[in-house]
Each structure stands twice: as structure tokens, then as C-alpha cells.
Design an enzyme around this catalytic site. Structure first.
Site, PDB file in Angstrom:
ATOM      1  N   LYS A   1      -3.597  -1.910  10.059  1.00 35.38           N
ATOM      2  CA  LYS A   1      -4.059  -2.013   8.572  1.00 35.38           C
ATOM      3  C   LYS A   1      -4.267  -3.789   8.334  1.00 35.38           C
ATOM      4  O   LYS A   1      -4.201  -4.166   7.137  1.00 35.38           O
ATOM      5  CB  LYS A   1      -2.846  -1.796   7.451  1.00 35.38           C
ATOM      6  CG  LYS A   1      -2.429  -0.183   7.781  1.00 35.38           C
ATOM      7  CD  LYS A   1      -3.473   0.850   7.320  1.00 35.38           C
ATOM      8  CE  LYS A   1      -3.002   2.207   7.110  1.00 35.38           C
ATOM      9  NZ  LYS A   1      -3.805   3.097   6.350  1.00 35.38           N
TER      10      LYS A   1
ATOM     11  N   GLU B   1     -10.094  12.527   7.704  1.00 42.89           N
ATOM     12  CA  GLU B   1     -10.144  13.849   6.962  1.00 42.89           C
ATOM     13  C   GLU B   1     -11.320  14.730   7.073  1.00 42.89           C
ATOM     14  O   GLU B   1     -11.385  15.856   7.213  1.00 42.89           O
ATOM     15  CB  GLU B   1      -9.516  13.779   5.684  1.00 42.89           C
ATOM     16  CG  GLU B   1      -7.931  13.364   5.377  1.00 42.89           C
ATOM     17  CD  GLU B   1      -7.699  12.697   4.127  1.00 42.89           C
ATOM     18  OE1 GLU B   1      -7.705  11.596   3.858  1.00 42.89           O
ATOM     19  OE2 GLU B   1      -7.297  13.731   3.426  1.00 42.89           O
TER      20      GLU B   1
ATOM     21  N   ASP C   1      -8.782   0.354   2.077  1.00 41.30           N
ATOM     22  CA  ASP C   1      -7.784   0.058   3.064  1.00 41.30           C
ATOM     23  C   ASP C   1      -8.312   0.639   4.603  1.00 41.30           C
ATOM     24  O   ASP C   1      -8.173   1.631   5.048  1.00 41.30           O
ATOM     25  CB  ASP C   1      -6.487   0.757   2.915  1.00 41.30           C
ATOM     26  CG  ASP C   1      -5.640   0.511   3.809  1.00 41.30           C
ATOM     27  OD1 ASP C   1      -5.537  -0.475   4.530  1.00 41.30           O
ATOM     28  OD2 ASP C   1      -4.494   1.526   3.936  1.00 41.30           O
TER      29      ASP C   1
ATOM     30  N   HIS D   1      -4.154  13.987   0.821  1.00 41.32           N
ATOM     31  CA  HIS D   1      -4.299  13.234   1.797  1.00 41.32           C
ATOM     32  C   HIS D   1      -3.007  13.401   2.816  1.00 41.32           C
ATOM     33  O   HIS D   1      -3.203  13.520   4.075  1.00 41.32           O
ATOM     34  CB  HIS D   1      -4.360  11.835   1.454  1.00 41.32           C
ATOM     35  CG  HIS D   1      -4.286  10.830   2.706  1.00 41.32           C
ATOM     36  ND1 HIS D   1      -5.333  10.751   3.459  1.00 41.32           N
ATOM     37  CD2 HIS D   1      -3.408   9.982   2.942  1.00 41.32           C
ATOM     38  CE1 HIS D   1      -5.234   9.792   4.269  1.00 41.32           C
ATOM     39  NE2 HIS D   1      -3.860   9.295   4.071  1.00 41.32           N
TER      40      HIS D   1
ATOM     41  N   THR E   1      -8.660  -5.350   3.823  1.00 44.74           N
ATOM     42  CA  THR E   1      -8.520  -4.613   2.836  1.00 44.74           C
ATOM     43  C   THR E   1      -9.615  -4.960   2.123  1.00 44.74           C
ATOM     44  O   THR E   1      -9.486  -6.165   1.419  1.00 44.74           O
ATOM     45  CB  THR E   1      -7.241  -4.369   2.191  1.00 44.74           C
ATOM     46  OG1 THR E   1      -6.341  -4.072   3.297  1.00 44.74           O
ATOM     47  CG2 THR E   1      -7.360  -3.460   0.992  1.00 44.74           C
TER      48      THR E   1
ATOM     49  N   GLN F   1      -2.922   2.928  14.992  1.00 45.93           N
ATOM     50  CA  GLN F   1      -1.719   3.365  14.025  1.00 45.93           C
ATOM     51  C   GLN F   1      -1.098   4.659  14.626  1.00 45.93           C
ATOM     52  O   GLN F   1      -0.013   4.575  14.693  1.00 45.93           O
ATOM     53  CB  GLN F   1      -2.555   4.012  12.850  1.00 45.93           C
ATOM     54  CG  GLN F   1      -1.568   4.280  11.712  1.00 45.93           C
ATOM     55  CD  GLN F   1      -2.398   4.730  10.242  1.00 45.93           C
ATOM     56  OE1 GLN F   1      -3.591   4.918  10.127  1.00 45.93           O
ATOM     57  NE2 GLN F   1      -1.659   5.419   9.284  1.00 45.93           N
TER      58      GLN F   1
ATOM     59  N   GLU G   1      -9.305   4.175  -2.114  1.00 45.27           N
ATOM     60  CA  GLU G   1      -7.817   3.958  -3.052  1.00 45.27           C
ATOM     61  C   GLU G   1      -8.392   3.491  -4.243  1.00 45.27           C
ATOM     62  O   GLU G   1      -9.470   2.579  -4.490  1.00 45.27           O
ATOM     63  CB  GLU G   1      -6.942   3.253  -2.367  1.00 45.27           C
ATOM     64  CG  GLU G   1      -6.506   3.678  -0.978  1.00 45.27           C
ATOM     65  CD  GLU G   1      -5.313   3.102  -0.254  1.00 45.27           C
ATOM     66  OE1 GLU G   1      -4.456   2.362  -0.935  1.00 45.27           O
ATOM     67  OE2 GLU G   1      -5.151   3.383   1.067  1.00 45.27           O
TER      68      GLU G   1
ATOM     69  N   ASP H   1       0.890  -1.389   0.106  1.00 46.86           N
ATOM     70  CA  ASP H   1       0.076   0.059  -0.111  1.00 46.86           C
ATOM     71  C   ASP H   1       0.769   1.184   0.048  1.00 46.86           C
ATOM     72  O   ASP H   1       1.794   1.298   0.913  1.00 46.86           O
ATOM     73  CB  ASP H   1      -0.896  -0.074   1.217  1.00 46.86           C
ATOM     74  CG  ASP H   1      -2.098   1.011   0.975  1.00 46.86           C
ATOM     75  OD1 ASP H   1      -2.536   1.183  -0.204  1.00 46.86           O
ATOM     76  OD2 ASP H   1      -2.446   1.437   1.999  1.00 46.86           O
TER      77      ASP H   1
ATOM     78  N   GLU I   1     -10.261   4.129   3.743  1.00 40.27           N
ATOM     79  CA  GLU I   1      -9.435   4.776   2.850  1.00 40.27           C
ATOM     80  C   GLU I   1      -9.749   4.510   1.454  1.00 40.27           C
ATOM     81  O   GLU I   1      -9.830   3.346   1.172  1.00 40.27           O
ATOM     82  CB  GLU I   1      -7.949   4.352   2.988  1.00 40.27           C
ATOM     83  CG  GLU I   1      -7.217   4.894   4.734  1.00 40.27           C
ATOM     84  CD  GLU I   1      -5.940   4.911   4.438  1.00 40.27           C
ATOM     85  OE1 GLU I   1      -5.089   4.401   3.662  1.00 40.27           O
ATOM     86  OE2 GLU I   1      -5.267   5.628   5.646  1.00 40.27           O
TER      87      GLU I   1
ATOM     88  N   ARG J   1      -7.286   4.027  13.326  1.00 42.63           N
ATOM     89  CA  ARG J   1      -6.441   5.332  13.634  1.00 42.63           C
ATOM     90  C   ARG J   1      -5.583   5.279  14.923  1.00 42.63           C
ATOM     91  O   ARG J   1      -4.532   5.942  14.987  1.00 42.63           O
ATOM     92  CB  ARG J   1      -7.236   6.434  13.242  1.00 42.63           C
ATOM     93  CG  ARG J   1      -7.745   6.711  11.841  1.00 42.63           C
ATOM     94  CD  ARG J   1      -6.632   6.514  10.960  1.00 42.63           C
ATOM     95  NE  ARG J   1      -7.430   6.756   9.401  1.00 42.63           N
ATOM     96  CZ  ARG J   1      -6.664   6.528   8.382  1.00 42.63           C
ATOM     97  NH1 ARG J   1      -5.422   6.175   8.243  1.00 42.63           N
ATOM     98  NH2 ARG J   1      -7.366   6.829   7.167  1.00 42.63           N
TER      99      ARG J   1
HETATM  100 MN    MN Z   1      -3.988   3.236   2.590  1.00 44.44          MN
END
Ligand code: MN
Length: 418
Positions: free
Chosen positions: A250, A360, A230, A132, A254, A237, A200, A125, A198, A234
């Protein structure tokens, strides 16, 4: 290029995601069939295993479609990919003399269950969305240090886990994890309270390589694209990511969309990368348009409620193309395999409604987003269904991606408690 018309009439609707111009590749099963390779055309799926058995599609001496994944075809390389696409477009075109032979091999899509379209060899990834990276960097380090000093020179990535990749509609379970304690307190073991998505695009490596690839060679190795979510914890993380990057944050899942949209179908939608803030090193320089103009949406539906569109953006917002990421990935000698999956990194646009993660969109929980039902969200709540949608808009036709959808299930009781 205009709409290519098919004798499968549903495919000729200018708003349909799967016209003859698209022909995405998936794996399906029905009550009568075990999982097998299929091609979406309008509201139908062409049974490719049967098409090969009857001799309507025969590309190589060895059969390619007697297995429930597309890897065998991918390994054949670009000449065979083109031969298959040409053959399918011939068989399904309006006026095709083969129509009476092909028609019995069509399965109504609504009767089919979709599966992983390919066996994921390895999963990497990246972090190629500049808006971002600036948004997240601003939240974590302040606006002066938003972009790390390497970001404009190197496509940042981490090695993920192929085992965690699941197909759309696979439920996702809220994980437990190690979370930072308040101030200097001891860390806690608890369910993630800041579980996120996420938005993507995933690039699929078609042919293997052993040694550094140029950007052009890397583009030639890419077979197709899927939407990719993904899922990211948080709070896990934030505690674990220094110094080696994300790990358990993560690891839960996914999700990918069930249809591989081929690079060939996306050719008309190629576009150039944004102007470079600083010159890239020669081996990563742009050598043609290698991003794509694909409209992307995120919707959120709380349990039992309807969707609210929470973000609209476009994949051309990326700073690095998948070809540049693949070139970088191979640059120190890493062998790349057929079936490798490369996540683009979260795709966010410039404005507040075009961001690709809840982190975000709700700015770390400071500004919760409003749903049509009146509820608000800072992160994903139990029972929420998150859906990614992608559409490239052509002249009188669309190239749609299948939806990439997942529902968050509540955390189980403490998995380590006896
Ligand atoms: Mn990602």
C-alpha cells in the site's frame, strides 16, 4: 432541499456536479497564480485568497486563505465552517447585490490546475466494506472463514503513510516488491504483476482531539469527504500481510479527488448503516444516520482508448461509518489531528458488477472482466487510466465529487541494480 440557484448560470444545470448546494473546496493554480484556495461553482472557481484580500470573505481576525491548503480553515471548527458556507452561498446566490464585486474573482475551471486540497497529517485506511471483506476472505481463506471473528465488532484498520497520498491525475508507477516464490521456493524481487485499485471514500478530520471520542463527537470532528483510490499490489500484500497487515503493498500511492465535498453539502444524503449482524459495543453503537447515499462508479481506459465502466456501487454499502471509525481510532487515547485522512475501506456491493477492486471483479484472475474494446483485465496494466466518480443525487440537483483519476506507468528497471 431543492436546487439553490446561482448567478453563475452553469451551476444551475441539474446535472452539474458543482451547484450552489455543493461548493466543494480545492486548491488551484493558473498561469498567473501560484496554488491558492478556491471554491468550485459551476464551471468556475472562486478565488478565495482574493475574496479574503478584498474583504468579501472575512471570518476571523487572522487570515485563513493566504496559504495553499485548507487546514487553517479546518482547524477553526464547525462554527467557522458554517459561517464560511453561509457567506459563500449568500455571495453566489441569484440576485446577490455583491455579484459585481465577486464576478472578477472567478476563474474558468478549465484554465486551472488542481493540487492537493489539504496537507495530510496522517493517513489511516480501514476495511469497513462487508461485501469486500467477505469476497477477499472467501478467496484467501474459503467461505467458512471469510469474515475474521473480530470483523463484526471492530472497524479494522492499519496506519498508512501520509507521504504516499497524491491528488488526482498524478501518475502512479508500478512498484517492484518482494513476491512469494512458487511452492516453498525462495521469494523473488520483481515488479508487481497483480497491481490493483480500491474504491473508497476518504473522511477528513477537521478538528484535533486528544482522548476518546464518542461516535457523535467523532461525526462533529469530520470536515468533509473525498474519493480515494488505495492502489494495492496484491502479490506483495499476499506475502507480507501476516501478522501485522499490509505494508509495502500500500506504500506506492493513494490517490484522492481534488475537491473536498463538505459534510454540510452531504447532509441531505445521510442514511443509516445496515442492520447489525451482532450488537456493537456501546461506544461504537449507531447514534443517527452517519453513512451517505453516494453513487460510485469505476471506469478503466487502456492507453489511448475510451472508458469502460467496470463497476457501479454506493457508499451506503459500508458497514461502519467514518464517525465509528474515528471513534474507534481515538478509543485507546490516540490523539487525532486536523488533516488526518481516514480511508473507508473498499466499497463493494452485493452483486458481481458492484465490486470495488479488480481482485474481486475478476475474482483473483479466474474470471477476467471484459472491456468495451474487447480486451480483458484481471489487474491494472501499464498505461491504464482508472477513474473513480461519485455523485449524490438530490431533488433536481447533484452533489458531485471531482474525479479521482490515475494512470499506471510501467515499472522502471530494477531500482537496486547497479
Ligand atoms: Mn484500502
Amino acid at each position: 432541499m431543492p436546487l439553490l440557484t446561482s448567478w453563475v448560470t452553469s451551476a444551475n444545470d441539474p446535472d452539474h456536479p458543482f451547484p450552489l448546494n455543493n461548493l466543494p473546496y480545492g486548491v488551484f493554480s493558473t498561469t498567473s497564480y501560484e496554488p491558492r484556495c478556491g471554491v468550485a461553482i459551476g464551471d468556475m472557481i472562486l478565488d478565495l485568497q482574493a475574496a479574503e484580500e478584498t474583504g468579501l470573505v472575512r471570518l476571523t481576525d487572522e487570515p485563513l486563505f493566504q496559504v495553499p491548503y485548507w487546514n487553517d480553515l479546518m482547524e477553526q471548527g464547525p462554527a467557522v465552517w458554517t459561517a464560511l458556507r453561509n457567506r459563500l452561498q449568500t455571495l453566489l446566490a441569484l440576485g446577490a447585490p455583491e455579484q459585481p464585486d465577486v464576478e472578477p474573482l472567478l476563474v474558468p475551471a478549465h484554465t486551472a490546475e488542481l493540487h492537493m486540497p489539504f496537507a495530510v497529517s496522517e493517513y489511516t485506511d480501514f476495511y469497513a466494506g462487508k461485501h469486500h471483506a467477505i469476497n477477499v476472505g472467501t478467496m484467501f481463506r474459503g467461505p467458512e472463514n471469510a469474515l475474521p471473528p473480530n470483523w463484526l465488532h471492530v472497524p479494522i484498520g492499519y496506519n498508512g503513510r501520509a507521504s504516499s497520498v497524491v491528488v488526482s491525475d498524478t501518475p502512479v508507477r508500478r512498484p517492484w516488491g518482494q513476491l512469494k516464490g512458487p511452492q516453498d521456493a525462495h521469494p523473488r524481487w520483481a515488479p508487481s504483476a497483480r497491481f490493483d485499485i480500491e474504491l473508497e471514500i476518504g473522511a477528513i478530520v477537521g478538528t484535533s482531539s486528544d482522548g476518546p471520542l464518542s461516535v457523535q463527537d467523532a461525526d462533529d470532528h469530520i470536515f468533509g469527504y473525498v474519493l480515494l483510490n488505495d492502489w494495492s499490489a496484491r502479490d506483495i500484500q499476499a506475502w507480507e500481510y501476516q501478522p501485522l497487515g499490509p505494508f509495502q503493498a500500500k506504500a506506492t500511492a493513494t490517490s484522492i479527488s481534488p475537491w473536498i465535498v463538505t459534510k454540510a453539502a452531504l447532509e441531505p444524503f445521510r442514511c443509516s448503516a445496515p442492520e447489525r449482524d451482532v450488537e456493537l459495543l456501546d461506544h461504537l453503537k449507531d447514534c443517527g444516520p452517519m453513512l451517505y447515499d453516494i453513487d460510485l462508479d469505476i471506469t478503466l481506459a487502456p492507453s489511448g482508448q475510451s472508458d469502460t465502466t467496470i463497476s457501479r456501487t454506493n457508499s451506503k454499502e459500508l458497514y461502519y461509518s467514518a464517525a465509528q471509525q474515528l471513534a474507534h481510532h481515538s478509543s485507546c487515547g490516540c490523539p487525532m489531528n486536523s488533516g488526518d485522512l481516514l480511508g473507508s475501506g473498499t466499497i463493494s456491493g452485493e452483486n458481481a458488477h458492484s465490486r470495488g477492486s479488480l481482485l474481486e471483479l475478476a475474482w483473483g484472475g479466474k474470471d477476467p472482466i471484459q472491456l468495451d474494446s474487447g480486451e480483458t483485465r484481471s489487474f491494472v496494466e501499464d498505461g491504464d487510466t482508472l477513474t473513480l466518480k461519485g455523485t449524490a443525487r438530490g431533488d433536481g440537483y447533484n452533489i458531485g465529487f471531482g474525479d479521482c483519476r490515475g494512470t499506471l506507468l510501467p515499472a522502471l528497471t530494477d531500482p537496486f541494480k547497479r
